[in-house]
Each structure stands twice: as structure tokens, then as C-alpha cells.
Design a protein around this motif. Structure first.
Motif, PDB file in Angstrom:
ATOM      1  N   VAL A  95       1.596  -3.982  10.294  1.00 55.43           N
ATOM      2  CA  VAL A  95       1.524  -2.928   9.883  1.00 55.43           C
ATOM      3  C   VAL A  95       2.633  -2.628   8.419  1.00 55.43           C
ATOM      4  O   VAL A  95       2.966  -3.512   7.711  1.00 55.43           O
ATOM      5  N   ALA A  96       1.488  -1.291   7.897  1.00 49.51           N
ATOM      6  CA  ALA A  96       2.636  -1.359   5.900  1.00 49.51           C
ATOM      7  C   ALA A  96       3.396  -0.622   6.416  1.00 49.51           C
ATOM      8  O   ALA A  96       3.421   0.748   7.072  1.00 49.51           O
ATOM      9  N   THR A  97       4.452  -0.730   5.968  1.00 50.26           N
ATOM     10  CA  THR A  97       5.832   0.337   6.014  1.00 50.26           C
ATOM     11  C   THR A  97       6.235  -0.126   5.124  1.00 50.26           C
ATOM     12  O   THR A  97       6.627  -0.475   4.087  1.00 50.26           O
ATOM     13  N   ASP A  98       7.342   0.640   5.130  1.00 48.75           N
ATOM     14  CA  ASP A  98       8.140   1.332   3.508  1.00 48.75           C
ATOM     15  C   ASP A  98       9.561   1.784   4.263  1.00 48.75           C
ATOM     16  O   ASP A  98       9.597   1.912   5.338  1.00 48.75           O
ATOM     17  N   LEU A  99      10.150   2.753   3.083  1.00 46.86           N
ATOM     18  CA  LEU A  99      11.408   3.325   3.590  1.00 46.86           C
ATOM     19  C   LEU A  99      11.393   3.920   3.761  1.00 46.86           C
ATOM     20  O   LEU A  99      12.594   5.118   4.149  1.00 46.86           O
ATOM     21  N   SER A 100      10.070   5.197   3.955  1.00 47.50           N
ATOM     22  CA  SER A 100      10.221   6.449   4.079  1.00 47.50           C
ATOM     23  C   SER A 100      10.103   7.361   5.454  1.00 47.50           C
ATOM     24  O   SER A 100      10.359   6.293   6.916  1.00 47.50           O
ATOM     25  N   LYS A 101      10.363   8.477   5.978  1.00 48.84           N
ATOM     26  CA  LYS A 101      10.727   8.940   7.008  1.00 48.84           C
ATOM     27  C   LYS A 101       9.028   8.508   7.639  1.00 48.84           C
ATOM     28  O   LYS A 101       9.440   8.388   9.126  1.00 48.84           O
ATOM     29  N   SER A 102       8.238   8.558   6.836  1.00 44.74           N
ATOM     30  CA  SER A 102       7.008   9.129   7.579  1.00 44.74           C
ATOM     31  C   SER A 102       6.893   7.539   8.111  1.00 44.74           C
ATOM     32  O   SER A 102       5.721   7.319   9.126  1.00 44.74           O
ATOM     33  N   ILE A 113       9.092  -8.818   3.880  1.00 41.30           N
ATOM     34  CA  ILE A 113       8.782  -8.363   2.382  1.00 41.30           C
ATOM     35  C   ILE A 113       7.843  -9.226   1.689  1.00 41.30           C
ATOM     36  O   ILE A 113       8.310 -10.244   0.888  1.00 41.30           O
ATOM     37  N   LEU A 114       7.043  -8.572   1.014  1.00 40.86           N
ATOM     38  CA  LEU A 114       6.302  -9.198   0.465  1.00 40.86           C
ATOM     39  C   LEU A 114       5.805  -8.616  -1.638  1.00 40.86           C
ATOM     40  O   LEU A 114       6.449  -7.429  -1.828  1.00 40.86           O
ATOM     41  N   SER A 115       6.103  -9.577  -2.240  1.00 46.36           N
ATOM     42  CA  SER A 115       5.837  -9.525  -3.580  1.00 46.36           C
ATOM     43  C   SER A 115       4.723  -9.223  -3.598  1.00 46.36           C
ATOM     44  O   SER A 115       4.232 -10.155  -3.987  1.00 46.36           O
ATOM     45  N   GLY A 116       4.364  -8.155  -5.165  1.00 47.25           N
ATOM     46  CA  GLY A 116       2.988  -7.903  -5.931  1.00 47.25           C
ATOM     47  C   GLY A 116       1.892  -6.738  -5.407  1.00 47.25           C
ATOM     48  O   GLY A 116       2.492  -6.197  -4.557  1.00 47.25           O
ATOM     49  N   SER A 117       1.002  -6.701  -5.827  1.00 44.86           N
ATOM     50  CA  SER A 117       0.127  -5.455  -5.634  1.00 44.86           C
ATOM     51  C   SER A 117      -0.123  -5.128  -4.009  1.00 44.86           C
ATOM     52  O   SER A 117      -0.088  -6.751  -3.237  1.00 44.86           O
ATOM     53  N   ASN A 169      -4.152  -7.675   2.430  1.00 43.67           N
ATOM     54  CA  ASN A 169      -4.928  -7.796   2.675  1.00 43.67           C
ATOM     55  C   ASN A 169      -5.522  -9.504   2.900  1.00 43.67           C
ATOM     56  O   ASN A 169      -5.548 -10.146   3.421  1.00 43.67           O
ATOM     57  N   GLU A 170      -4.540 -10.503   1.846  1.00 43.99           N
ATOM     58  CA  GLU A 170      -5.013 -11.990   2.004  1.00 43.99           C
ATOM     59  C   GLU A 170      -4.448 -12.234   3.287  1.00 43.99           C
ATOM     60  O   GLU A 170      -4.281 -13.143   3.425  1.00 43.99           O
ATOM     61  N   ILE A 171      -2.395 -11.772   3.176  1.00 41.56           N
ATOM     62  CA  ILE A 171      -1.866 -12.143   4.622  1.00 41.56           C
ATOM     63  C   ILE A 171      -3.278 -11.953   5.958  1.00 41.56           C
ATOM     64  O   ILE A 171      -3.472 -12.869   6.470  1.00 41.56           O
ATOM     65  N   VAL A 192      -4.260   0.091   0.202  1.00 43.96           N
ATOM     66  CA  VAL A 192      -4.599  -0.965   0.882  1.00 43.96           C
ATOM     67  C   VAL A 192      -6.012  -1.167   1.283  1.00 43.96           C
ATOM     68  O   VAL A 192      -6.583  -1.848   2.267  1.00 43.96           O
ATOM     69  N   ILE A 193      -6.627  -0.046   2.208  1.00 44.93           N
ATOM     70  CA  ILE A 193      -7.763   0.536   2.517  1.00 44.93           C
ATOM     71  C   ILE A 193      -8.839  -0.328   1.206  1.00 44.93           C
ATOM     72  O   ILE A 193     -10.341  -0.426   2.132  1.00 44.93           O
ATOM     73  N   ARG A 194      -8.630   0.082   0.036  1.00 46.03           N
ATOM     74  CA  ARG A 194      -9.853  -0.112  -0.431  1.00 46.03           C
ATOM     75  C   ARG A 194     -10.412  -1.721  -0.779  1.00 46.03           C
ATOM     76  O   ARG A 194     -11.965  -1.011  -0.800  1.00 46.03           O
ATOM     77  N   TYR A 195      -9.753  -2.272  -0.838  1.00 51.19           N
ATOM     78  CA  TYR A 195     -10.937  -3.751  -0.656  1.00 51.19           C
ATOM     79  C   TYR A 195     -10.327  -4.378   0.882  1.00 51.19           C
ATOM     80  O   TYR A 195     -10.399  -5.945   0.181  1.00 51.19           O
ATOM     81  N   ALA A 196      -9.727  -4.205   1.637  1.00 50.07           N
ATOM     82  CA  ALA A 196      -9.884  -4.414   3.017  1.00 50.07           C
ATOM     83  C   ALA A 196     -10.812  -5.209   3.307  1.00 50.07           C
ATOM     84  O   ALA A 196     -12.532  -5.278   3.604  1.00 50.07           O
ATOM     85  N   GLN A 197     -10.686  -6.653   4.115  1.00 47.14           N
ATOM     86  CA  GLN A 197     -11.820  -7.527   4.596  1.00 47.14           C
ATOM     87  C   GLN A 197     -11.745  -7.554   6.067  1.00 47.14           C
ATOM     88  O   GLN A 197     -12.612  -8.245   6.726  1.00 47.14           O
TER      89      GLN A 197
END
Length: 292
Positions: A7-14, A78-82, A88-90, A121-126
Motif C-alpha cells: 500500500v502506497a501511503t503518505d502523510l495526508s488525510k487521504s 520508508i523508501l528513498s528514490g522515485s 515497483n521493484e519491491i 505507481v501505475i504508469r510502469y507497474a509490473q
């Protein structure tokens, strides 16, 4: 197919709205969740990185506790990078079955662009990507975000162009049905731009052939359990007709391949699935083409 998800998450209410929504995936077999926050390159080089990382970790731990109380096994990272490279690599290396992201549709956002975080995330997802639709609301002058259409199996639309990728996506649909999906609509749109004017006289024949194809697909999934299945043939712009059906039939989830017959190796999101992901009011499950 939802047993182990990222699950891709961030610090937002979303992100909190998305986390609360994940409870609905339990009926489709979800047991393990990786909550992943990706730092942008700007954040990585920021002087305030150590502070930001500590703050992010506290948010992730809070979201982890919410999910653990719902009965999930949860890890955080917590991941660093694009976003597109790291996540997608993980997902690929650690064999997560689905990447889950949240985003508002362009229709709902009106002026604002489609969330770049979800799109990256979805643009190049495998791996398959489940985009949970979010909706921003105002209550007593305060902005809140809600995840809508969380009951993803209640009413599913499956568009197909009968391509190899669509067939691969159909295999994923069958797995969802096996988990208890209740209502499925199978649709094929005769692409007006490819038929008019030179093939207009063959439209009736095309409809006959493709109706039979849809009926064969219906028989396959109807024989597997108690699920209501309908078939639809439309004529026009594929993305426009799919979006119309989402509204007309109150679709909760669109399941579709992210490439059709016009497959370009490096472009993982075809124009039809791209438009549906951006503009549909429903949630969307995108199945990338199988790489041999």
C-alpha cells in the motif's frame, strides 16, 4: 490474489481514508500488508530529512496499529528514490500480489490534475494495481477525505478487447469471483474510430462475433459459482462508453488490462485504461500485460 498487498501511503488525510478502507479487502483474502512511504529526491536531500523521517515513521506506526486492530499482519517501510522505481521493484522482488494506491478522479478534482503519486505507481507497474477512489468533502467548513466504493466485489465491470492482455486480466477476474464477487458486467466496445467509414458495413457481423465471445466468457464464470453476469456490446469511443457504463450501472470496480491490441513495450498504460483510471468514479484494478 489479494493475500499479500503493498500500500502506497503518505502523510495526508487521504492516506488515512485509504487505510480505513482496506478492511473491505479481507473478504478477498488479504492477510499481509506492507505500508510504504516513498521519499522524493527533494526530501532525501533536504536538511530537515532526519526530522521528516521521524515524523513519517510515527505516522506509519499509527497507520500500522489501525490495520493490526483490523486483523492484518503489517510491516512498514520508508523508501528513498522515485516512486515508480522503488515501489515497483519491491513489489516485483518480494512478490506482492497487488499494489494499492488512492486517488481522486479528474472529474471529482475538477481543476486539479490526477494525483501524480498514484500515476507514477501505475504508469510502469509490473504487478496489478488497485486504485481506490477517494472523494474530498467539506463538513462544517472542514475538508475531509473519504474512500468510496470500498466493497470492490459488489459490482464489477470488465471491459475487454479480446486481446492477449485482456485474456490475462480475465484470469484475474476469475480469481476475484472465486472470492465471492456478486455481480459482473462484461463489455466490449466496437471502436468507432476503427470501424467508420471503411468497415461500417461489417458492424453487424462484428457484433454477432463479439456477442458470442462475451457469452462464452459468461458461461466460464457463471459455472464457477453464484454470480450474476451480464454482457454488453457498445459502439463509440471505448473509454467514453466504459465511463458511461460505470455511471449507469453504479459500478464499484473496473477490472481491465492496462494494454490492448496496440501494445507498446515501454508504455504500460494504454490510452483506454489511462482514461478510465483518471476519470472513472469507481475504483480500478489494472492488470499489466504478462511478460514472457
Amino acid at each position: 490474489m489479494f493475500e499479500k498487498i503493498m500500500v502506497a501511503t503518505d502523510l495526508s488525510k487521504s492516506s488515512y481514508a485509504l487505510v480505513e478502507c482496506l478492511d473491505s479487502l479481507k473478504e478477498y483474502g488479504t492477510k499481509e500488508i506492507l505500508l510504504a512511504q516513498c521519499l522524493s529526491m527533494q526530501e532525501v536531500t533536504s536538511a530537515a530529512l532526519s526530522y521528516s523521517t521521524v515524523f513519517m515513521d510515527s505516522i506509519l506506526q499509527e497507520q500500522k496499529e489501525i490495520l493490526e486492530k483490523k486483523g492484518f499482519t503489517v510491516d512498514t517501510r520508508i523508501l528513498s528514490g522515485s516512486v515508480d522505481n522503488e515501489m515497483n521493484e519491491i513489489a516485483e522482488k518480494e512478490d506482492y500480489s497487488v499494489i494499492v494506491v488512492g486517488a481522486e478522479s479528474e472529474n471529482m478534482m475538477k481543476v486539479r490534475m490526477f494525483g501524480s503519486f498514484a500515476y507514477d505507481v501505475i504508469r510502469y507497474a509490473q504487478k496489478p494495481v488497485l486504485l481506490i477512489r477517494l472523494l474530498e468533502k467539506k463538513k462544517k467548513g472542514e475538508e475531509t477525505v473519504e474512500a468510496i466504493n470500498c466493497g470492490v466485489g459488489d459490482n464489477i465491470l470488465f471491459p475487454t478487447d479480446f486481446s492477449e492482455n485482456a485474456e490475462y486480466a480475465f484470469d484475474h477476474l476469475k480469481k476475484i469471483i472465486a472470492q465471492g464477487a456478486k455481480k459482473i458486467t462484461l463489455v466490449h466496445v466496437q471502436d468507432e474510430s476503427k470501424i467508420v467509414p471503411h468497415l461500417s458495413d461489417k458492424l453487424e457481423k462484428f457484433n454477432e462475433i463479439d456477442t458470442k465471445r462475451l457469452e462464452d466468457m459468461k458461461q466460464v464464470i457463471s459455472s464457477g459459482g453464484e454470480v450474476e453476469v451480464d454482457t454488453v456490446i457498445r459502439f463509440g469511443s471505448p473509454s467514453v462508453e466504459i465511463l458511461k457504463l460505470v455511471e449507469e450501472r453504479d459500478i464499484k470496480l473496473v477490472v481491465m488490462g492496462s494494454q490492448g491490441r496496440g501494445f507498446v513495450k515501454q508504455l504500460f498504460l494504454g490510452s483506454v485504461s489511462n482514461n478510465v483510471a483518471r476519470r472513472s468514479s469507481s475504483s480500478v484494478l489494472l492488470i499489466p500485460a504478462f511478460r514472457k
